[in-house]
Design a protein around this motif. Sequence first.
Motif, PDB file in Angstrom:
ATOM      1  N   ASN A  43     -49.151  28.775 -10.146  1.00  0.00           N
ATOM      2  CA  ASN A  43     -47.737  28.639 -10.473  1.00  0.00           C
ATOM      3  C   ASN A  43     -47.426  29.074 -11.905  1.00  0.00           C
ATOM      4  O   ASN A  43     -46.251  29.142 -12.291  1.00  0.00           O
ATOM      5  CB  ASN A  43     -47.292  27.186 -10.278  1.00  0.00           C
ATOM      6  N   ALA A  44     -48.473  29.342 -12.687  1.00  0.00           N
ATOM      7  CA  ALA A  44     -48.265  29.740 -14.080  1.00  0.00           C
ATOM      8  C   ALA A  44     -47.601  31.115 -14.145  1.00  0.00           C
ATOM      9  O   ALA A  44     -47.886  32.008 -13.335  1.00  0.00           O
ATOM     10  CB  ALA A  44     -49.593  29.759 -14.822  1.00  0.00           C
ATOM     11  N   GLU A  45     -46.698  31.282 -15.097  1.00  0.00           N
ATOM     12  CA  GLU A  45     -45.995  32.556 -15.250  1.00  0.00           C
ATOM     13  C   GLU A  45     -46.992  33.667 -15.564  1.00  0.00           C
ATOM     14  O   GLU A  45     -47.860  33.521 -16.433  1.00  0.00           O
ATOM     15  CB  GLU A  45     -44.961  32.452 -16.379  1.00  0.00           C
ATOM     16  N   GLY A  46     -46.874  34.769 -14.832  1.00  0.00           N
ATOM     17  CA  GLY A  46     -47.749  35.916 -15.068  1.00  0.00           C
ATOM     18  C   GLY A  46     -49.127  35.791 -14.454  1.00  0.00           C
ATOM     19  O   GLY A  46     -50.015  36.604 -14.747  1.00  0.00           O
ATOM     20  N   PHE A  47     -49.342  34.769 -13.592  1.00  0.00           N
ATOM     21  CA  PHE A  47     -50.670  34.581 -12.994  1.00  0.00           C
ATOM     22  C   PHE A  47     -51.044  35.762 -12.104  1.00  0.00           C
ATOM     23  O   PHE A  47     -50.237  36.262 -11.328  1.00  0.00           O
ATOM     24  CB  PHE A  47     -50.710  33.289 -12.164  1.00  0.00           C
ATOM     25  N   ASN A  48     -52.289  36.206 -12.221  1.00  0.00           N
ATOM     26  CA  ASN A  48     -52.822  37.264 -11.365  1.00  0.00           C
ATOM     27  C   ASN A  48     -54.205  36.870 -10.875  1.00  0.00           C
ATOM     28  O   ASN A  48     -55.010  36.310 -11.638  1.00  0.00           O
ATOM     29  CB  ASN A  48     -52.942  38.595 -12.131  1.00  0.00           C
ATOM     30  N   LEU A  49     -54.481  37.143  -9.617  1.00  0.00           N
ATOM     31  CA  LEU A  49     -55.821  36.920  -9.093  1.00  0.00           C
ATOM     32  C   LEU A  49     -56.774  37.932  -9.707  1.00  0.00           C
ATOM     33  O   LEU A  49     -56.420  39.091  -9.898  1.00  0.00           O
ATOM     34  CB  LEU A  49     -55.840  37.077  -7.566  1.00  0.00           C
ATOM     35  N   LYS A  50     -57.992  37.460 -10.007  1.00  0.00           N
ATOM     36  CA  LYS A  50     -59.012  38.353 -10.536  1.00  0.00           C
ATOM     37  C   LYS A  50     -60.247  38.282  -9.650  1.00  0.00           C
ATOM     38  O   LYS A  50     -60.587  37.216  -9.139  1.00  0.00           O
ATOM     39  CB  LYS A  50     -59.373  37.970 -11.971  1.00  0.00           C
ATOM     40  N   LYS A  51     -60.899  39.399  -9.462  1.00  0.00           N
ATOM     41  CA  LYS A  51     -62.108  39.451  -8.657  1.00  0.00           C
ATOM     42  C   LYS A  51     -63.119  38.440  -9.190  1.00  0.00           C
ATOM     43  O   LYS A  51     -63.391  38.385 -10.394  1.00  0.00           O
ATOM     44  CB  LYS A  51     -62.706  40.854  -8.695  1.00  0.00           C
ATOM     45  N   GLY A  52     -63.675  37.628  -8.287  1.00  0.00           N
ATOM     46  CA  GLY A  52     -64.661  36.622  -8.674  1.00  0.00           C
ATOM     47  C   GLY A  52     -64.086  35.242  -8.900  1.00  0.00           C
ATOM     48  O   GLY A  52     -64.830  34.270  -9.016  1.00  0.00           O
ATOM     49  N   ASP A  53     -62.732  35.127  -8.984  1.00  0.00           N
ATOM     50  CA  ASP A  53     -62.106  33.811  -9.123  1.00  0.00           C
ATOM     51  C   ASP A  53     -62.396  32.963  -7.879  1.00  0.00           C
ATOM     52  O   ASP A  53     -62.616  33.480  -6.785  1.00  0.00           O
ATOM     53  CB  ASP A  53     -60.587  33.946  -9.279  1.00  0.00           C
ATOM     54  N   PHE A  54     -62.370  31.623  -8.057  1.00  0.00           N
ATOM     55  CA  PHE A  54     -62.502  30.716  -6.934  1.00  0.00           C
ATOM     56  C   PHE A  54     -61.135  30.171  -6.551  1.00  0.00           C
ATOM     57  O   PHE A  54     -60.350  29.774  -7.419  1.00  0.00           O
ATOM     58  CB  PHE A  54     -63.429  29.540  -7.273  1.00  0.00           C
ATOM     59  N   VAL A  55     -60.848  30.148  -5.253  1.00  0.00           N
ATOM     60  CA  VAL A  55     -59.575  29.641  -4.748  1.00  0.00           C
ATOM     61  C   VAL A  55     -59.866  28.555  -3.712  1.00  0.00           C
ATOM     62  O   VAL A  55     -60.614  28.782  -2.759  1.00  0.00           O
ATOM     63  CB  VAL A  55     -58.744  30.772  -4.090  1.00  0.00           C
ATOM     64  N   PHE A  56     -59.287  27.378  -3.902  1.00  0.00           N
ATOM     65  CA  PHE A  56     -59.440  26.293  -2.943  1.00  0.00           C
ATOM     66  C   PHE A  56     -58.539  26.550  -1.741  1.00  0.00           C
ATOM     67  O   PHE A  56     -57.350  26.810  -1.895  1.00  0.00           O
ATOM     68  CB  PHE A  56     -59.086  24.950  -3.577  1.00  0.00           C
ATOM     69  N   ILE A  57     -59.124  26.465  -0.548  1.00  0.00           N
ATOM     70  CA  ILE A  57     -58.379  26.674   0.695  1.00  0.00           C
ATOM     71  C   ILE A  57     -58.196  25.318   1.380  1.00  0.00           C
ATOM     72  O   ILE A  57     -59.173  24.739   1.877  1.00  0.00           O
ATOM     73  CB  ILE A  57     -59.110  27.641   1.643  1.00  0.00           C
ATOM     74  N   PRO A  58     -56.977  24.797   1.431  1.00  0.00           N
ATOM     75  CA  PRO A  58     -56.766  23.499   2.075  1.00  0.00           C
ATOM     76  C   PRO A  58     -56.583  23.655   3.575  1.00  0.00           C
ATOM     77  O   PRO A  58     -56.278  24.738   4.073  1.00  0.00           O
ATOM     78  CB  PRO A  58     -55.471  23.011   1.429  1.00  0.00           C
ATOM     79  N   PHE A  59     -56.784  22.560   4.303  1.00  0.00           N
ATOM     80  CA  PHE A  59     -56.343  22.524   5.684  1.00  0.00           C
ATOM     81  C   PHE A  59     -54.824  22.378   5.693  1.00  0.00           C
ATOM     82  O   PHE A  59     -54.229  21.877   4.739  1.00  0.00           O
ATOM     83  CB  PHE A  59     -56.968  21.334   6.425  1.00  0.00           C
ATOM     84  N   SER A  60     -54.212  22.804   6.766  1.00  0.00           N
ATOM     85  CA  SER A  60     -52.769  22.626   6.896  1.00  0.00           C
ATOM     86  C   SER A  60     -52.447  21.137   6.943  1.00  0.00           C
ATOM     87  O   SER A  60     -53.194  20.344   7.506  1.00  0.00           O
ATOM     88  CB  SER A  60     -52.257  23.302   8.174  1.00  0.00           C
ATOM     89  N   LYS A  61     -51.350  20.772   6.333  1.00  0.00           N
ATOM     90  CA  LYS A  61     -50.950  19.372   6.343  1.00  0.00           C
ATOM     91  C   LYS A  61     -50.748  18.900   7.769  1.00  0.00           C
ATOM     92  O   LYS A  61     -50.304  19.660   8.639  1.00  0.00           O
ATOM     93  CB  LYS A  61     -49.653  19.193   5.537  1.00  0.00           C
ATOM     94  N   PRO A  62     -51.070  17.625   8.095  1.00  0.00           N
ATOM     95  CA  PRO A  62     -51.446  16.575   7.164  1.00  0.00           C
ATOM     96  C   PRO A  62     -52.937  16.314   7.128  1.00  0.00           C
ATOM     97  O   PRO A  62     -53.359  15.177   6.913  1.00  0.00           O
ATOM     98  CB  PRO A  62     -50.716  15.358   7.729  1.00  0.00           C
TER      99      PRO A  62
END
Length: 455
Positions: free
Chosen positions: A61-80
Amino acid sequence: MKKIVSLLLLTLFCLSAHNVSAQTNKWRDIYTVKKKDTIYGIAKAYGISIEELKAANPEMNAEGFNLKKGDFVFIPFSKPAVTTQVNNVKPTTPVTPTTDDLQKQTIRIGVMLPLHNLNGDGLRMIEYYRGMIMACDSLKRQGISTNIHAWNVPQDEDIRQTLLENEASKCDIIFGPLYTTQVKALANFCLANNIKMVIPFSINGNDVATCKQIYQVYQSPEAQNETAISVFLQRFQGYHPVFIDCNDTTSYRKGAFTTALRKRLDERKIKYNLTSLKTPDEDFLKAFSTKEPNIIILNTARSPELNSTYVRLNKIIQVRPNLKLAFFGYTEWLMYAKVYKDYYHRYETYIPTVEWYNERSARTKSLERDFKSTFETDMQQRLPRIAITGYDQTQFFVRGLHEHGRAFTGSRGESKYSPLQTPLNFRQVGTGGYQNGTFILVHYKTDNGIETITY
């Protein structure tokens, strides 16, 4: 910029927690960003909304955020399916234990390790944490409820700031830290809040002797040498020891072991012979007994010198085929097992270690397949397997707390868990905490079998 990235990653892990219980589930995945990935594409691939993905990864949500190769992203299950704690808002479940009885309660796990992709420490601890997640998922299927709250605590972090988080004092057990400078502050905090503290990897200092909440897995080289000598004297009674000087530049590193072992043999008036890889063949052969089985000890753990020793032994076996030969090696030799497997079996080899990765085990193979399926990557090809270390340690302690509550001390027999790689057996250090005393001999038998002898 590095500090900003560290702060963003710290925020990510401080704000993210996942629950694994009979009612809730864990993060679905920790995705490693590839070139040309987008937030939209990742969300679509996992069948979740962009809002759900950003809620699990607030730095997006940070302004100017860009994904970079090698970053880790948490994948949640769909709510609930997941109950997520943000800004220390209490979830509706599980209820905080009000007694020392954890057998019917959700066990709250804290993880305070460098969880980032900035260097090797962070990448290894991410893998360790993934092993913990898989352990909690396995425990959930057996009706044991857990809740993990993870914090990114890099080397330059003042852990006292992390401990100000409301969730920290609610933990029943905390795994960490990785760095010696952070031990005392965390130990004092765990002592004040009656939280068990597991130091999972090597650490300096002797805080375990003064803090009863500490469970220190790491054993110093001095402690391992002392145990190895005691085991040697017990196991190889009736053998003729032969010490081979390998004359390499690193021999001094194993000199503490070979010197101490020779001293103990002298005290017991046990005869042994000394020889060298540079000794002529005729004199080299004279070092070995024809009446007793020989146990060979090198003063190096290096592969080239081990190979040279095999060359020399192959020669003398041609002259004396009835010689009985065995090796007492070093933990490092496990790294060469694929290369020297046939020699390990031919010259009956005993390798001392505190952890053993058994690639032949069906359980190990199954966990490795599940790891790859879950995280879309293989475990790091290093010994020991860091993910399996996290899996074993989590299983051991959570099962122990579930079965015995806070009375659990980690001694042999308290936990019914059969480890994949990391046996644990804790003994109290005076009136302080608990030190792991597990010691294993991996025995490569002449019939091509392998047995492990645990002390």
